[in-house]
Design an enzyme around this catalytic site. Structure first.
Site, short mmCIF file in Angstrom:
data_model
loop_
_atom_site.label_atom_id
_atom_site.label_comp_id
_atom_site.label_asym_id
_atom_site.label_seq_id
_atom_site.Cartn_x
_atom_site.Cartn_y
_atom_site.Cartn_z
N LYS A 1 0.82 -1.19 0.00
CA LYS A 1 0.00 0.00 0.00
C LYS A 1 0.86 1.26 0.00
O LYS A 1 0.39 2.34 -0.32
CB LYS A 1 -0.88 0.03 1.27
CG LYS A 1 -1.73 -1.17 1.50
CD LYS A 1 -2.36 -1.05 2.91
CE LYS A 1 -2.88 -2.41 3.32
NZ LYS A 1 -3.16 -2.43 4.77
N GLY A 2 2.12 1.10 0.40
CA GLY A 2 2.95 2.26 0.69
C GLY A 2 3.13 3.24 -0.45
O GLY A 2 3.32 4.43 -0.23
N ASP B 1 7.42 2.75 -2.78
CA ASP B 1 7.68 3.84 -1.84
C ASP B 1 9.16 3.93 -1.48
O ASP B 1 9.75 5.00 -1.50
CB ASP B 1 6.80 3.71 -0.57
CG ASP B 1 6.87 2.32 0.08
OD1 ASP B 1 7.63 1.45 -0.39
OD2 ASP B 1 6.15 2.11 1.07
N ASP C 1 14.62 -0.36 0.54
CA ASP C 1 15.24 -0.49 1.86
C ASP C 1 16.21 -1.67 1.83
O ASP C 1 17.28 -1.56 1.22
CB ASP C 1 14.13 -0.65 2.91
CG ASP C 1 14.61 -0.62 4.34
OD1 ASP C 1 15.47 0.22 4.66
OD2 ASP C 1 14.11 -1.42 5.16
N LYS D 1 17.24 3.94 0.67
CA LYS D 1 18.05 3.88 1.90
C LYS D 1 19.20 2.92 1.66
O LYS D 1 19.15 1.76 2.07
CB LYS D 1 17.18 3.32 3.05
CG LYS D 1 16.43 4.35 3.86
CD LYS D 1 16.02 3.79 5.23
CE LYS D 1 14.63 3.28 5.25
NZ LYS D 1 14.17 2.81 6.58
N ARG E 1 0.02 6.79 7.37
CA ARG E 1 0.13 6.86 5.91
C ARG E 1 -0.44 8.17 5.34
O ARG E 1 -0.05 8.60 4.26
CB ARG E 1 -0.65 5.69 5.26
CG ARG E 1 -0.05 4.31 5.54
CD ARG E 1 -0.69 3.30 4.58
NE ARG E 1 -0.49 1.91 4.96
CZ ARG E 1 0.58 1.17 4.64
NH1 ARG E 1 1.54 1.70 3.95
NH2 ARG E 1 0.66 -0.09 5.03
P1 IMP Z 1 12.52 -3.85 1.69
O1 IMP Z 1 11.87 -5.08 1.16
O2 IMP Z 1 13.28 -4.09 2.96
O3 IMP Z 1 13.31 -3.07 0.68
O4 IMP Z 1 11.38 -2.92 2.22
C1 IMP Z 1 10.47 -2.34 1.42
C2 IMP Z 1 9.22 -2.15 2.20
O5 IMP Z 1 9.44 -2.00 3.60
C3 IMP Z 1 8.57 -0.89 1.73
O6 IMP Z 1 7.61 -1.16 0.76
C4 IMP Z 1 7.97 -0.33 2.99
O7 IMP Z 1 6.63 -0.75 3.09
C5 IMP Z 1 8.74 -0.92 4.12
N1 IMP Z 1 9.70 0.04 4.70
C6 IMP Z 1 11.04 0.06 4.58
N2 IMP Z 1 11.58 1.09 5.22
C7 IMP Z 1 10.56 1.76 5.77
C8 IMP Z 1 10.48 2.97 6.57
O8 IMP Z 1 11.46 3.66 6.89
N3 IMP Z 1 9.22 3.32 6.93
C9 IMP Z 1 8.11 2.64 6.60
N4 IMP Z 1 8.14 1.53 5.84
C10 IMP Z 1 9.36 1.09 5.45
MG MG Z 2 5.32 -1.25 1.24
#
Ligand code: IMP
Ligand code: MG
Length: 175
Positions: free
Chosen positions: A42-43, A99, A102, A130, A166
């Site tokens: 949803k982000g 969004d 990470d 990030k 959100r």
């Molecule tokens: P990844 O799979 O670790 O790259 O994370 C991606 C998902 O983690 C994103 O779609 C976000 O929903 C969530 N996410 C990562 N970092 C943050 C943050 O700082 N705040 C809120 N959601 C985050």
């Molecule tokens: Mg997300």
């Protein structure tokens, strides 16, 4: 400012200006094409809707539901696909809109999932990057990045903590 936010990292004005630039750049890069935006739920919903409405070329959209976070602020380590796209991907120029990049687990999963459907091309557009959080072996390299940020946990403008915050119109650092 929301009481659970320590400070505003990216203001509404900064978001608006940068998203306008991104839409102009994507419109130029895809001139003569008819891209399909795939918004990751949803982000990315708020980012996607502002980016999409700023597009200067014809384009279509679809939605994909994926989550890697359980409750809280750390990744669960695995990605769940809870809603697939419904449009045909085969032969389309696909732009994934997310969004935040990470650890990279979500984007890596989504990219491979969509590539298996044989798009003509696939690029990735993220609002936030990030880099300090990347897991080894992840190499998504988004073509479009809104802002590169330090490894804070941020909320607002679509990003949540346990589904809250959100709706905030800015990106804030969570207390
Ligand atoms: P990844 O799979 O670790 O790259 O994370 C991606 C998902 O983690 C994103 O779609 C976000 O929903 C969530 N996410 C990562 N970092 C943050 C943050 O700082 N705040 C809120 N959601 C985050
Ligand atoms: Mg997300």
């Amino acid at each position: 400012m929301h009481p659970d936010v320590t400070s505003i990292l990216i203001s509404e004005e900064q978001l608006r200006a940068r998203i306008k630039e991104l839409a102009a750049q994507i419109s130029r890069d895809y001139a003569g094409k008819h891209p399909l935006f795939v918004c990751i739920l949803k982000g990315a919903v708020l980012f996607f809707s502002d980016l999409f409405r700023a597009m200067e070329i014809d384009c279509t959209c679809d939605f994909l539901g994926a989550s890697s976070y359980g409750a809280g602020t750390s990744t669960s380590g695995s990605v769940e696909l809870y809603k697939d796209v419904t449009e045909q991907i085969d032969g389309r120029d696909v732009i994934v809109v997310e969004d935040i990049y990470d650890t990279g687990l979500t984007l890596d999963f989504v990219k491979n999932h969509l590539l298996a459907k044989h798009p003509a091309s696939l690029s990735v557009c993220v609002l936030l990057d990030k880099p300090a959080r990347r897991l080894p072996g992840i190499d998504v390299r988004p073509e479009y990045v809104g802002f590169t940020i330090d490894p804070y946990f941020v909320v607002g403008y679509g990003l949540d903590c346990d589904q809250e915050y959100r709706h905030l119109p800015y990106i804030g650092i969570k207390k």
